[in-house]
Write a protein that holds these residues in place. Structure first.
Motif, PDB file in Angstrom:
ATOM      1  N   SER A  44     -10.154   2.412 -39.035  1.00 21.43           N
ATOM      2  CA  SER A  44     -10.812   1.228 -38.529  1.00 21.43           C
ATOM      3  C   SER A  44     -11.054   0.242 -39.649  1.00 21.43           C
ATOM      4  O   SER A  44     -10.956   0.571 -40.823  1.00 21.43           O
ATOM      5  N   GLY A  45     -11.381  -1.009 -39.278  1.00 21.64           N
ATOM      6  CA  GLY A  45     -11.668  -2.033 -40.270  1.00 21.64           C
ATOM      7  C   GLY A  45     -10.406  -2.678 -40.784  1.00 21.64           C
ATOM      8  O   GLY A  45      -9.294  -2.377 -40.363  1.00 21.64           O
ATOM      9  N   THR A  46     -10.563  -3.578 -41.726  1.00 18.80           N
ATOM     10  CA  THR A  46      -9.425  -4.277 -42.304  1.00 18.80           C
ATOM     11  C   THR A  46      -8.950  -3.567 -43.549  1.00 18.80           C
ATOM     12  O   THR A  46      -9.688  -2.809 -44.169  1.00 18.80           O
ATOM     13  N   ILE A 230       0.340  -5.207 -29.380  1.00 17.70           N
ATOM     14  CA  ILE A 230      -0.062  -4.050 -30.179  1.00 17.70           C
ATOM     15  C   ILE A 230      -1.508  -3.661 -29.861  1.00 17.70           C
ATOM     16  O   ILE A 230      -1.822  -2.483 -29.642  1.00 17.70           O
ATOM     17  N   GLY A 231      -2.384  -4.662 -29.816  1.00 15.75           N
ATOM     18  CA  GLY A 231      -3.788  -4.382 -29.558  1.00 15.75           C
ATOM     19  C   GLY A 231      -4.055  -3.848 -28.171  1.00 15.75           C
ATOM     20  O   GLY A 231      -4.937  -3.002 -27.977  1.00 15.75           O
ATOM     21  N   GLY A 232      -3.286  -4.307 -27.180  1.00 16.54           N
ATOM     22  CA  GLY A 232      -3.460  -3.802 -25.826  1.00 16.54           C
ATOM     23  C   GLY A 232      -3.176  -2.316 -25.733  1.00 16.54           C
ATOM     24  O   GLY A 232      -3.916  -1.562 -25.087  1.00 16.54           O
ATOM     25  N   LEU A 233      -2.097  -1.882 -26.380  1.00 20.50           N
ATOM     26  CA  LEU A 233      -1.774  -0.452 -26.389  1.00 20.50           C
ATOM     27  C   LEU A 233      -2.829   0.320 -27.167  1.00 20.50           C
ATOM     28  O   LEU A 233      -3.277   1.393 -26.741  1.00 20.50           O
ATOM     29  N   GLU A 234      -3.264  -0.251 -28.293  1.00 26.62           N
ATOM     30  CA  GLU A 234      -4.276   0.424 -29.111  1.00 26.62           C
ATOM     31  C   GLU A 234      -5.577   0.593 -28.323  1.00 26.62           C
ATOM     32  O   GLU A 234      -6.200   1.661 -28.354  1.00 26.62           O
ATOM     33  N   ASP A 235      -5.975  -0.452 -27.618  1.00 27.83           N
ATOM     34  CA  ASP A 235      -7.193  -0.369 -26.806  1.00 27.83           C
ATOM     35  C   ASP A 235      -7.100   0.766 -25.794  1.00 27.83           C
ATOM     36  O   ASP A 235      -8.069   1.507 -25.555  1.00 27.83           O
ATOM     37  N   THR A 241      -8.611   8.459 -25.655  1.00 24.34           N
ATOM     38  CA  THR A 241      -8.725   9.564 -26.616  1.00 24.34           C
ATOM     39  C   THR A 241      -9.913   9.450 -27.563  1.00 24.34           C
ATOM     40  O   THR A 241     -10.289  10.440 -28.192  1.00 24.34           O
ATOM     41  N   GLY A 242     -10.461   8.237 -27.719  1.00 25.26           N
ATOM     42  CA  GLY A 242     -11.519   8.037 -28.704  1.00 25.26           C
ATOM     43  C   GLY A 242     -11.002   7.907 -30.117  1.00 25.26           C
ATOM     44  O   GLY A 242     -11.789   7.886 -31.068  1.00 25.26           O
ATOM     45  N   ARG A 243      -9.690   7.782 -30.299  1.00 30.14           N
ATOM     46  CA  ARG A 243      -9.082   7.706 -31.620  1.00 30.14           C
ATOM     47  C   ARG A 243      -8.122   6.524 -31.706  1.00 30.14           C
ATOM     48  O   ARG A 243      -7.486   6.159 -30.716  1.00 30.14           O
ATOM     49  N   HIS A 244      -8.015   5.994 -32.930  1.00 28.97           N
ATOM     50  CA  HIS A 244      -7.004   4.982 -33.204  1.00 28.97           C
ATOM     51  C   HIS A 244      -5.697   5.651 -33.620  1.00 28.97           C
ATOM     52  O   HIS A 244      -5.685   6.791 -34.106  1.00 28.97           O
ATOM     53  N   THR A 245      -4.591   4.945 -33.449  1.00 32.26           N
ATOM     54  CA  THR A 245      -3.318   5.403 -34.002  1.00 32.26           C
ATOM     55  C   THR A 245      -3.256   5.032 -35.479  1.00 32.26           C
ATOM     56  O   THR A 245      -4.008   4.179 -35.956  1.00 32.26           O
ATOM     57  N   THR A 246      -2.360   5.684 -36.200  1.00 35.99           N
ATOM     58  CA  THR A 246      -2.234   5.486 -37.647  1.00 35.99           C
ATOM     59  C   THR A 246      -0.964   4.747 -38.026  1.00 35.99           C
ATOM     60  O   THR A 246      -0.915   4.066 -39.044  1.00 35.99           O
ATOM     61  N   THR A 247       0.076   4.873 -37.193  1.00 38.29           N
ATOM     62  CA  THR A 247       1.356   4.249 -37.510  1.00 38.29           C
ATOM     63  C   THR A 247       1.892   3.497 -36.292  1.00 38.29           C
ATOM     64  O   THR A 247       1.552   3.787 -35.147  1.00 38.29           O
ATOM     65  N   ALA A 264      -2.418  -5.331 -39.150  1.00 35.04           N
ATOM     66  CA  ALA A 264      -3.849  -5.183 -38.886  1.00 35.04           C
ATOM     67  C   ALA A 264      -4.340  -6.369 -38.083  1.00 35.04           C
ATOM     68  O   ALA A 264      -3.802  -7.476 -38.163  1.00 35.04           O
ATOM     69  N   ASP A 265      -5.388  -6.124 -37.309  1.00 38.25           N
ATOM     70  CA  ASP A 265      -6.071  -7.188 -36.576  1.00 38.25           C
ATOM     71  C   ASP A 265      -7.557  -6.849 -36.562  1.00 38.25           C
ATOM     72  O   ASP A 265      -8.068  -6.272 -35.594  1.00 38.25           O
ATOM     73  N   GLY A 266      -8.248  -7.157 -37.670  1.00 35.97           N
ATOM     74  CA  GLY A 266      -9.659  -6.832 -37.788  1.00 35.97           C
ATOM     75  C   GLY A 266      -9.887  -5.354 -37.560  1.00 35.97           C
ATOM     76  O   GLY A 266      -9.182  -4.511 -38.103  1.00 35.97           O
ATOM     77  N   GLY A 267     -10.862  -5.019 -36.723  1.00 35.29           N
ATOM     78  CA  GLY A 267     -11.118  -3.621 -36.410  1.00 35.29           C
ATOM     79  C   GLY A 267     -10.359  -3.117 -35.211  1.00 35.29           C
ATOM     80  O   GLY A 267     -10.494  -1.953 -34.834  1.00 35.29           O
ATOM     81  N   ARG A 268      -9.542  -4.001 -34.594  1.00 40.17           N
ATOM     82  CA  ARG A 268      -8.825  -3.575 -33.387  1.00 40.17           C
ATOM     83  C   ARG A 268      -7.726  -2.582 -33.712  1.00 40.17           C
ATOM     84  O   ARG A 268      -7.530  -1.590 -33.021  1.00 40.17           O
ATOM     85  N   TYR A 269      -6.958  -2.857 -34.751  1.00 38.09           N
ATOM     86  CA  TYR A 269      -5.971  -1.894 -35.240  1.00 38.09           C
ATOM     87  C   TYR A 269      -5.728  -2.145 -36.721  1.00 38.09           C
ATOM     88  O   TYR A 269      -5.801  -3.279 -37.199  1.00 38.09           O
ATOM     89  N   THR A 270      -5.473  -1.081 -37.442  1.00 42.41           N
ATOM     90  CA  THR A 270      -5.137  -1.147 -38.868  1.00 42.41           C
ATOM     91  C   THR A 270      -4.188   0.006 -39.155  1.00 42.41           C
ATOM     92  O   THR A 270      -4.601   1.172 -39.089  1.00 42.41           O
ATOM     93  N   PHE A 271      -2.944  -0.283 -39.430  1.00 46.74           N
ATOM     94  CA  PHE A 271      -1.952   0.774 -39.628  1.00 46.74           C
ATOM     95  C   PHE A 271      -1.808   1.124 -41.102  1.00 46.74           C
ATOM     96  O   PHE A 271      -2.092   0.320 -41.987  1.00 46.74           O
TER      97      PHE A 271
END
Length: 359
Positions: A44-46, A230-235, A241-247, A264-271
């Motif tokens: 999470s985060g930038t 990207i963010g829609g799928l991440e959301d 699952t309660g988890r973010h993806t990594t890649t 990256a998009d702020g805290g929405r996703y950060t790969f």
């Protein structure tokens, strides 16, 4: 042939051509080391600013005897295999039949390969026994042939997950893990089923990756459109699952006009790493030429003429690495060290020098 597969085939051809004519991509400054955990690890985060790490002075220390005995080379190439639909009988050029998948995975197991996830690969910390070789198994588009659970909560026998587990049972040392790059249609499951299924995968060491909501070519989209895809799928993955993806894996291997939009998009996703469509094995994550934002993959296919698979698909590349074992990544068995022949020392990325061992 479905239009999507026609387009994908054309893009793979273009990727092959570009890979042959463009110069090697030099890595940009890498971000501060961060723990890339198991499958679906939360990030999470930038992105943080690059860490300032002092490069150890003096010669690289000698390698452990066991690493020398297996001719460890952790600066060698790593095959990142790219699969699409897994079906009983292949119908399009991107399909692989269940038998073809079983046969290729069995070949990998018999040849000493150990699967790791994309997140583990990008993080540069993975546990592969001495003398064995890492391989990354990636499955794009989250189709039903990749994963489904039966009434008893076990993977259906003709799915990729069941086949991976079968090969692991039959071949000790072959780890039952892979990375699934998801679109909005999560293995053809409704949300309630998908929540159970995704958690099942994560709990057993499989990685969930981002492949956008609707699988568009990101190259022609605006910043807002790229981040919505990207963010829609991440959301959705976070909600289920309660988890973010990594890649992330780019649909068709197409990079946005500004690559930063996808990273990256702020805290929405950060790969922590992004994968292309591919045409060749990836450099080692410890090689100075490794670029975590443009990781190459290899399409799974036999030596067919289409898309120049006689040279640039999985069967051809695995044959090549078997014949040229000095170019293949061979593990020293210690995830805390990076071992290689001294003749390869010039390829070592400076940030890994503190872990380096040579012989």
């Amino acid at each position: 042939m479905p239009l999507l597969h026609k387009i994908a085939g054309v893009v793979v051809v273009c990727a092959v051509v570009l890979g042959l004519v463009l110069p090697a991509v030099r890595p940009e400054k890498r971000q501060a080391a961060a723990r890339v955990g198991g499958a679906g690890a939360e990030v999470s985060g930038t992105p943080r600013a690059p860490a300032v790490v002092a490069t150890p002075a003096g010669p690289v220390p000698g390698a452990a005897p066991g690493a020398v005995a297996v001719k460890a080379n952790e600066l060698g190439q790593v095959p990142v295999l790219m699969y699409h639909r897994i079906v009983p009988k292949a119908e399009t050029p991107l399909d692989r039949s269940t038998k073809e998948l079983y046969d290729e995975l069995t070949r990998l197991a018999k040849s000493g390969y150990t699967p790791i996830t994309a997140a583990e690969f990008v993080g540069g910390r993975f546990d592969v026994p001495a003398g064995r070789h890492p391989v990354v198994l990636t499955f794009d588009d989250s189709t039903p042939g990749h994963f489904a659970l039966d009434a008893n909560g076990w993977p259906k026998g003709d799915t990729a997950v069941a086949i991976i587990q079968r090969v692991a049972r039959e071949n000790p040392g072959f780890r039952a893990v892979a990375t699934f790059y998801l679109n909005k249609d999560l293995f053809g499951m409704a949300d309630a089923q998908a929540a159970v299924g995704l958690k099942w995968l994560v709990q057993r060491g499989f990685e969930l990756g981002n492949h956008t909501m609707s699988h568009p070519s990101l190259g022609g989209l605006s910043q807002g459109e790229v981040r919505a895809e990207i963010g829609g799928l991440e959301d959705r993955v976070v909600r289920l699952t309660g988890r973010h993806t990594t890649t992330l894996a780019y649909p068709y291997g197409a990079v946005p006009r500004k690559a930063a939009w996808a990273r990256a998009d702020g805290g929405r996703y950060t790969f922590r790493g992004i994968f292309l469509a591919g045409w060749r094995p990836s450099p080692s994550p410890f090689d100075e030429n490794f670029d975590r934002w443009n990781i190459t993959r290899v399409r799974s296919e036999g030596k067919v003429e289409e898309n120049d698979c006689t040279k640039f698909c999985s069967t051809a590349w695995l044959d090549y690495l078997d014949k040229n074992p000095d170019e293949r990544y061979t593990s020293d068995g210690d995830s805390n060290t990076v071992t290689f022949p001294r003749t390869a020392e010039g390829r070592l990325a400076k940030e890994h020098r503190g872990r380096a061992r040579a012989y």
